[in-house]
Design a protein around this motif. Structure first.
Motif, short mmCIF file in Angstrom:
data_model
loop_
_atom_site.label_atom_id
_atom_site.label_comp_id
_atom_site.label_asym_id
_atom_site.label_seq_id
_atom_site.Cartn_x
_atom_site.Cartn_y
_atom_site.Cartn_z
N THR A 164 114.27 74.53 48.41
CA THR A 164 112.89 74.51 47.90
C THR A 164 112.28 75.89 48.07
O THR A 164 112.60 76.62 49.01
N SER A 165 111.37 76.24 47.14
CA SER A 165 110.69 77.54 47.16
C SER A 165 109.27 77.37 47.67
O SER A 165 108.58 76.41 47.31
N VAL A 192 109.39 82.88 43.14
CA VAL A 192 110.82 82.54 43.10
C VAL A 192 110.98 81.11 42.63
O VAL A 192 110.33 80.20 43.16
N TYR A 193 111.83 80.92 41.63
CA TYR A 193 112.24 79.57 41.24
C TYR A 193 113.66 79.34 41.73
O TYR A 193 114.54 80.20 41.56
N VAL A 194 113.91 78.17 42.34
CA VAL A 194 115.23 77.88 42.89
C VAL A 194 115.69 76.53 42.40
O VAL A 194 114.91 75.56 42.33
N ASP A 195 116.97 76.44 42.02
CA ASP A 195 117.58 75.17 41.64
C ASP A 195 117.80 74.35 42.90
O ASP A 195 118.47 74.80 43.84
N GLY A 239 121.09 76.07 44.59
CA GLY A 239 120.62 77.22 45.35
C GLY A 239 120.55 78.50 44.54
O GLY A 239 120.44 79.59 45.09
N ARG A 240 120.59 78.40 43.22
CA ARG A 240 120.50 79.57 42.34
C ARG A 240 119.03 80.00 42.24
O ARG A 240 118.17 79.23 41.81
N TYR A 279 113.45 77.53 51.61
CA TYR A 279 113.83 76.55 52.63
C TYR A 279 115.09 75.81 52.19
O TYR A 279 115.21 75.39 51.03
N VAL A 280 116.04 75.66 53.14
CA VAL A 280 117.30 74.96 52.89
C VAL A 280 117.44 73.87 53.95
O VAL A 280 117.27 74.13 55.15
N GLU A 281 117.79 72.65 53.51
CA GLU A 281 117.82 71.52 54.45
C GLU A 281 118.96 70.57 54.12
O GLU A 281 119.28 70.35 52.95
#
Length: 299
Positions: free
Chosen positions: A75-76, A82-85, A89-90, A102-104
């Motif tokens: 999540t951004s 920033v846009y994130v898939d 994670g792209r 953020y990565v979870e």
């Protein structure tokens, strides 16, 4: 008595199994949920600098290495930067600024975050300037020599005034900076369209005034001394008002100081930004020669 003997026998067997498992003679399957309680996540960068419009991937790694965690979500903190898939994670750099990523993992109950800085591409807004300060430099980045993954640029304020050009003469590699300015102090003079329009209007008014003055001169021929005296007194009145033409006050031009030049290095592979430890001053001179290069150290 028999029951007591059985109980003691069971306790002895349990104690023996515990001892054997602690000596790694026996291998028991451990619940995967319990194994993941001590899991840790690490992203491939802490802070990433990226040009606007570019893309990159955030890659998490886990400890211990034997873990296979697939439910990872991204999540951004600011989608305007920033846009994130969410699944892959792209990352796409949308607009200049700073944000958190953020990565979870839900199953492992672990998470990590990193910072992303999106920069406008380093481009010259004006190709040619009437004045230049030139540098022939030797650069080191964190103590290492420069390479083709690095972009060097010179800034005056927030404006990119020169892109470092990597050259080689007689086996000597060097950077060339040609830092431009509109005046000898390195300033950039900006003329707005409104000022141009005003200038055109003033020129038209001056032409009309000249035509009117020529007509008045024809009419004033043969007039007496009185009108000449009035013109003289008008001159004295203008002097007493302390202004220039028409008695208007003109603000004095403030003294100008030479502009400060800041050098930066962007490593496109490591996504790192470095700044030169020493700044320079715009003086219109040339600094460094092939035998005595200008020293730049980026940290």
């Amino acid at each position: 008595m028999k029951k007591l003997t059985k109980i003691l026998h069971l306790l002895g067997c349990t104690f023996l199994l515990v001892q054997l498992s602690s000596c790694e003679l026996l291998d028991f399957d451990v619940d995967s949920d319990l194994a993941q309680i001590a899991a840790q996540m690490k992203l491939n960068f802490d802070t990433a600098y990226v040009y606007r419009g570019y893309t990159l991937h955030v890659i998490p790694t886990f400890e211990p290495d034997s873990l296979n965690i697939s439910d990872v979500y991204y999540t951004s903190g600011d989608t305007s930067v920033v846009y994130v898939d969410m699944k892959t994670g792209r990352i796409t750099a949308v607009g200049a600024g700073w944000t958190k990523l953020y990565v979870e993992s839900v199953s492992a109950r672990i998470q990590d975050s990193c910072t992303v800085c999106v920069m406008d591409p380093w481009e010259l807004q004006q190709e040619e300037f009437p004045y230049e300060t030139v540098f022939y430099a030797e650069a080191t980045v964190k103590g290492a020599p420069m390479d083709n993954n690095m972009v060097f640029a010179a800034f005056v304020g927030d404006e990119c005034r020169a892109i470092g050009e990597l050259l080689e003469f007689y086996g000597v590699k060097l950077l060339q900076f040609r830092v431009g300015g509109d005046d000898v102090f390195g300033n950039k003079i900006i003329i707005t369209p409104s000022e141009d329009n005003n200038d055109n209007e003033e020129e038209e008014e001056d032409e009309e005034d000249e035509e009117n003055n020529e007509g008045e001169k024809e009419d004033d021929k043969g007039n007496g001394q009185d009108e000449e005296d009035e013109d003289i007194w008008d001159i004295f009145d203008d002097d007493n008002e302390g202004g220039d033409e028409g008695g208007e006050d003109v603000e004095p031009t403030p003294p100008q100081k030479p502009q400060t030049i800041v050098f930066r290095c962007y490593d496109k592979k490591k996504l790192k930004l470095y700044e030169c430890t020493l700044n320079a001053t715009f003086d219109g001179a040339t600094h460094g020669t092939l035998s005595n290069l200008y020293k730049m150290e980026f940290k």
